[in-house]
Design an enzyme around this catalytic site. Structure first.
Site, mmCIF file in Angstrom:
data_model
loop_
_atom_site.group_PDB
_atom_site.id
_atom_site.type_symbol
_atom_site.label_atom_id
_atom_site.label_comp_id
_atom_site.label_asym_id
_atom_site.label_seq_id
_atom_site.Cartn_x
_atom_site.Cartn_y
_atom_site.Cartn_z
ATOM 1 N N HIS A 196 0.824 -1.227 0.000
ATOM 2 C CA HIS A 196 0.000 0.000 0.000
ATOM 3 C C HIS A 196 0.866 1.290 0.000
ATOM 4 O O HIS A 196 1.370 1.699 -1.021
ATOM 5 C CB HIS A 196 -0.955 0.012 1.188
ATOM 6 C CG HIS A 196 -2.093 -0.964 1.071
ATOM 7 N ND1 HIS A 196 -2.882 -1.091 -0.042
ATOM 8 C CD2 HIS A 196 -2.571 -1.874 1.951
ATOM 9 C CE1 HIS A 196 -3.806 -2.020 0.154
ATOM 10 N NE2 HIS A 196 -3.646 -2.518 1.341
HETATM 11 O O1 RIB Z 1 -6.298 1.167 2.008
HETATM 12 C C1 RIB Z 1 -4.959 1.205 2.454
HETATM 13 C C2 RIB Z 1 -4.703 2.454 3.234
HETATM 14 O O2 RIB Z 1 -5.513 2.454 4.403
HETATM 15 C C3 RIB Z 1 -3.252 2.549 3.742
HETATM 16 O O3 RIB Z 1 -2.875 3.910 3.770
HETATM 17 C C4 RIB Z 1 -3.335 2.005 5.138
HETATM 18 O O4 RIB Z 1 -2.350 2.588 5.999
HETATM 19 C C5 RIB Z 1 -4.698 2.444 5.561
HETATM 20 O O5 RIB Z 1 -4.580 3.745 6.057
#
Ligand code: RIB
Ligand code: CA
Length: 306
Positions: free
Chosen positions: A232
């Site tokens: 991510h």
């Molecule tokens: O969907 C993934 C995101 O949501 C990332 O930034 C994770 O840290 C959560 O905040």
């Protein structure tokens, strides 16, 4: 190496991203926002983890709630109660100077030089440009981890249609993505294509990364049958060094702010003029919809190898 402001709701994957940013970018400051954890906990986590990865950037406190929505569920099951897997002592205070002031003053002081990297809800960014519209043409680039456009079936992670960061504050996201800011988006379309296993993490031989991700991996194993995690937020940092590892499209983007698809990111497809065009006046943003996952994963592992 770019001059960046690292805007984060620092949970586990944010911490991996900070470790990469500390090795590859010039971090002017870390601004915190609610999201995975409350903003005060994000200040504590940012201070603790920055120290652990040898980053001396100052930490600032940002928004504690969405622009318009009532506060929603945190991400506790995934990131732990403290956001970093509930394994570290954290003596740091949660008070800090204003993140919004820091963003505005930094961009004004270094026009066209500062890259904003936002890997949580976009509330700080929206608040900054609402208070100081003059900074919009002065931002070099805003790179976000957020959103989902359906490539390879990646359409949402917190609902079937929405990604967590956008869902937490869809009004802020709609303002930012439809503004004149030059935004590069790293959505689930690519972040869900770059997965690392517990073995990959252990191979780094960086104890604190293994410690904070233990709960996340166990949750993933129990829920998905895979002892691993999507990178991510780290992809927003790796974009800065390896843009060629990504395939992009240009399109204006809007965000759904109510109803059953609240938080959904929509891109305009096709140029057919329509009588009512919700994208009218919106800047075409850069959307990463494809990724050379093996190269990104190899770059991540090489960057963090102890
Ligand atoms: O969907 C993934 C995101 O949501 C990332 O930034 C994770 O840290 C959560 O905040
Ligand atoms: Ca995040």
């Amino acid at each position: 190496m770019k001059k960046i402001i690292f805007d984060t709701d620092i949970g586990v994957d944010d911490a991996f991203a900070l470790a990469c940013a500390a090795k590859s970018q010039q971090i002017l400051g870390i601004t915190t926002v609610f999201g995975n954890v409350a903003v005060g906990q994000a200040v504590k986590n940012a201070r603790l983890f920055a120290q652990l990865v040898g980053c001396d950037a100052p930490v600032f406190r940002g928004c504690s709630r969405p622009l318009a929505l009532s506060p929603s569920a945190s991400a506790a099951p995934v990131h732990g109660g403290d956001g970093l897997g509930d394994v570290l002592e954290n003596p740091f205070p949660e008070e800090a100077d204003s993140a919004i002031d820091f963003i505005i003053n930094s961009v004004r002081a270094q026009p066209h030089e500062v890259t904003l990297v936002a890997i949580g809800p976009l509330t700080n960014i929206a608040t900054a440009i609402n208070l100081a519209p003059d900074i919009v043409p002065l931002v070099k680039e805003l790179v976000i981890m957020g959103g989902a456009f359906g490539t390879n079936g990646h359409a949402g992670n917190v609902t079937p249609h929405s990604e967590f960061n956008i869902w937490k504050d869809p009004h802020a996201a709609d303002q930012v993505l439809s503004s004149a800011l030059p935004v590069t988006v790293l959505p689930l379309d690519v972040t869900h294509e770059v997965l690392i296993s517990g073995e990959d993490i252990r191979s780094l031989k960086v104890p604190v990364l293994e410690q904070i991700s233990r709960g996340y991996l166990q949750y993933s194993l129990a829920k998905e049958g895979f002892e691993g995690m999507a990178l991510h937020d780290t992809l927003a940092v790796l974009w800065l060094t390896y843009p060629d590892f990504f395939t992009t499209v240009k399109a204006p983007v809007r965000v759904v702010t109510e109803g059953i698809t609240l938080g959904q990111t929509l891109r305009k497809i096709g140029a057919l003029a329509s009588r009512f065009d919700p994208y009218a006046g919106c800047r075409e943003q850069t959307l990463c919809l494809g990724v050379q996952a093996d190269k990104v994963k190899a770059a991540f592992l090489a960057m963090l190898q102890a």
